[in-house]
Design an enzyme around this catalytic site. Structure first.
Site, short mmCIF file in Angstrom:
data_model
loop_
_atom_site.label_atom_id
_atom_site.label_comp_id
_atom_site.label_asym_id
_atom_site.label_seq_id
_atom_site.Cartn_x
_atom_site.Cartn_y
_atom_site.Cartn_z
N HIS A 233 30.21 -12.40 38.03
CA HIS A 233 28.80 -12.42 38.45
C HIS A 233 28.75 -12.16 39.96
O HIS A 233 29.52 -12.75 40.71
CB HIS A 233 28.21 -13.79 38.12
CG HIS A 233 26.73 -13.90 38.36
ND1 HIS A 233 26.17 -13.98 39.60
CD2 HIS A 233 25.70 -13.90 37.47
CE1 HIS A 233 24.85 -14.04 39.48
NE2 HIS A 233 24.53 -14.00 38.21
N CYS A 271 24.11 -8.31 37.31
CA CYS A 271 22.92 -9.12 37.56
C CYS A 271 22.03 -8.32 38.50
O CYS A 271 22.28 -8.24 39.70
CB CYS A 271 23.31 -10.47 38.18
SG CYS A 271 21.86 -11.46 38.57
N HIS A 298 22.04 -9.35 33.51
CA HIS A 298 20.91 -10.25 33.73
C HIS A 298 19.77 -9.38 34.23
O HIS A 298 19.90 -8.74 35.28
CB HIS A 298 21.22 -11.27 34.83
CG HIS A 298 22.27 -12.27 34.47
ND1 HIS A 298 22.78 -13.16 35.39
CD2 HIS A 298 22.89 -12.54 33.30
CE1 HIS A 298 23.68 -13.94 34.80
NE2 HIS A 298 23.76 -13.57 33.53
N ASP A 347 16.63 -12.69 32.78
CA ASP A 347 17.12 -13.69 33.74
C ASP A 347 15.93 -14.36 34.39
O ASP A 347 15.06 -13.70 34.94
CB ASP A 347 17.97 -12.99 34.80
CG ASP A 347 18.79 -13.98 35.60
OD1 ASP A 347 18.97 -15.11 35.15
OD2 ASP A 347 19.27 -13.59 36.69
N HIS A 348 15.91 -15.63 34.35
CA HIS A 348 14.84 -16.42 34.96
C HIS A 348 13.47 -15.99 34.43
O HIS A 348 13.34 -14.96 33.77
CB HIS A 348 14.86 -16.34 36.49
CG HIS A 348 16.19 -16.72 37.06
ND1 HIS A 348 16.51 -16.60 38.38
CD2 HIS A 348 17.30 -17.23 36.47
CE1 HIS A 348 17.75 -17.00 38.58
NE2 HIS A 348 18.26 -17.39 37.43
N TYR A 364 14.39 -21.36 34.39
CA TYR A 364 14.70 -21.25 32.96
C TYR A 364 13.59 -21.83 32.08
O TYR A 364 13.83 -22.61 31.17
CB TYR A 364 16.08 -21.87 32.67
CG TYR A 364 17.19 -21.02 33.24
CD1 TYR A 364 17.70 -19.95 32.52
CD2 TYR A 364 17.68 -21.25 34.52
CE1 TYR A 364 18.70 -19.14 33.05
CE2 TYR A 364 18.68 -20.44 35.07
CZ TYR A 364 19.17 -19.39 34.31
OH TYR A 364 20.15 -18.58 34.84
C1 DNO Z 1 21.60 -18.28 37.88
C2 DNO Z 1 22.82 -17.78 37.29
C3 DNO Z 1 24.08 -18.37 37.89
C4 DNO Z 1 25.28 -17.87 37.14
C5 DNO Z 1 26.59 -18.22 37.73
C6 DNO Z 1 27.65 -17.42 37.04
O1 DNO Z 1 20.60 -18.30 37.27
O2 DNO Z 1 22.82 -16.40 37.28
O3 DNO Z 1 24.05 -19.77 37.77
O4 DNO Z 1 25.28 -18.45 35.87
O5 DNO Z 1 26.61 -17.94 39.08
O6 DNO Z 1 28.88 -17.96 37.30
#
Ligand code: DNO
Length: 388
Positions: A233, A271, A298, A347-348, A364
């Site tokens: 990531h 991401c 993501h 993501d989010h 989340y």
């Molecule tokens: C946040 C996520 C991070 C991710 C870690 C991966 O929302 O993208 O917490 O899970 O950094 O190791």
């Protein structure tokens, strides 16, 4: 592209049934009860997996196997920790979880200064405010040499900003930055935080790159033997914080990483919100360039300011060309050097309507992610339809 959703386990206020109703096919999850450095027993992994499957879903991605700073520092306990990490990896592989996300950010995992950024008529978003961040680093943490890392103009603004903040506002700024956000490896108290940062004083980006390569050389054979794709990531945000080394922020970083460790098991979590928090990362181009390395994505948008601040925008409405990115990822998935699908998760999401004030983990929420997922699913369908 397989649609997945992050689930924090039994303590997540969003249930597996809720996730299934959102139209998700798979789950992204981890055993959150184990501290970095502790092996996840195979029986516990299998139990987690069965719980997911009983709800009609599949555990597609492990996000993340955490590591403490020992491995990133190649410190005294690194050998033992790498051995534990490998054992967890092996247990996941034997249980059938074949995509594993991790990160190599020292001390702080993903970082925001404001978890309550009100959007005009659209709910609440997460924000990284550079002025607040500088205020914390220079004037609250009072890190040695911090002021030298920033422009004098922003330091002056930060000092001014801080004068207008109440004690409660300062306490919540500190908590947001150092206590850690959900899914991060560790939580720090303010006292110990400065010491943890100081451990990296003499560690350069090159040292960290070498430490990452040593780590990968140790774990890749297990990944290969288990048919696991590792997916690093990126740094979030993708620039140095607290003067700490950051080595997964740019194309240059990725070129180094994939040249240094050529095994296909050495892959990427694309991401887009993290990489996209820098204007000089061209996401559409990167999705094509690393087509054979991207195993997991993501999807999240950002709206950036010139000083490095950003907030998390609606999935289709920020500075990133989300439609172009999805199109490039769907093309990447057909790359002949790969045979696996790309797992995507929204993501989010914003905090909306009746979820405001509820106990969902920051970023989340159910409704915000549901909205993001629905919009993204529409993009995927439309792009596929037009390409057919
Ligand atoms: C946040 C996520 C991070 C991710 C870690 C991966 O929302 O993208 O917490 O899970 O950094 O190791």
């Amino acid at each position: 592209m397989r649609q997945t959703w992050r689930w924090f386990g039994a303590n997540d206020p969003i249930s597996l049934e809720n996730i299934r109703q959102a139209g998700s096919q798979g789950i992204v999850s981890a055993l959150h009860g184990y501290a970095p450095g502790k092996v996840w027993p195979k029986a516990a992994i299998l139990q987690h997996k069965q719980q997911i499957e009983a709800a009609g879903l599949t555990w597609d991605v492990c996000e993340s196997i955490w590591m403490s700073d020992e491995i990133k520092l190649k410190g005294a306990a690194a050998v033992e920790e790498v051995a534990a990490w490998k054992e967890t990896l092996q247990n996941l592989g034997e249980a059938g979880v074949k995509t594993v996300c991790y990160n190599f950010m020292p001390v702080v995992d993903w970082t925001r200064t404001d978890l309550n950024h009100k959007l005009d008529g659209q709910g609440i978003a997460l924000r990284f405010d550079m002025v607040d961040f500088v205020a914390y680093d220079v004037f609250i943490l009072q890190r040695d040499k911090a002021a030298q890392d920033y422009d004098v103009g922003i330091v002056a603004l930060a000092e001014q900003r801080l004068q207008g903040k109440t004690a409660d506002e300062i306490a919540s700024l500190e908590k947001n930055i150092v206590a850690g956000l959900p899914g991060g490896a560790e939580s720090h108290g303010s006292g110990e935080f400065a010491k943890r940062v100081a451990r990296f004083d003499d560690v350069s980006n090159d040292d960290m790159r070498n430490n990452l390569v040593s780590f990968l050389e140790a774990v890749i054979p297990t990944a290969e033997q288990q048919g696991i794709s590792l997916a690093i990531h990126p740094d979030d945000p993708p620039f140095p914080l607290f003067g700490l080394p950051r080595i997964v922020s740019t194309e240059n970083d990725l070129d180094f990483l994939f040249d240094a460790v050529s095994s296909p098991a050495n892959g990427l979590t694309f991401c887009v919100g993290s990489f996209g928090s820098r204007a000089d990362n061209d996401l559409v181009n990167m999705a094509g360039k690393y087509a054979d390395r991207i195993h997991f994505t993501h999807l999240r948008n950002v709206s950036r300011d010139d000083d490095g601040s950003f907030y998390e925008a609606e999935h289709l409405n920020g500075d990133l060309d989300m439609i172009g990115i999805v199109q490039a990822l769907l093309k990447a998935e057909k790359n002949e050097a790969r045979s696996n699908e790309i797992f995507m998760r929204p993501d989010h999401g914003h905090l909306l309507a009746f979820e405001e004030g509820s106990t969902v983990n920051p970023g989340y929420s159910y409704l915000g992610r549901l909205k993001g997922m629905a919009e993204l699913r529409g993009v995927v369908k439309a792009v596929e339809h037009l390409a057919a």
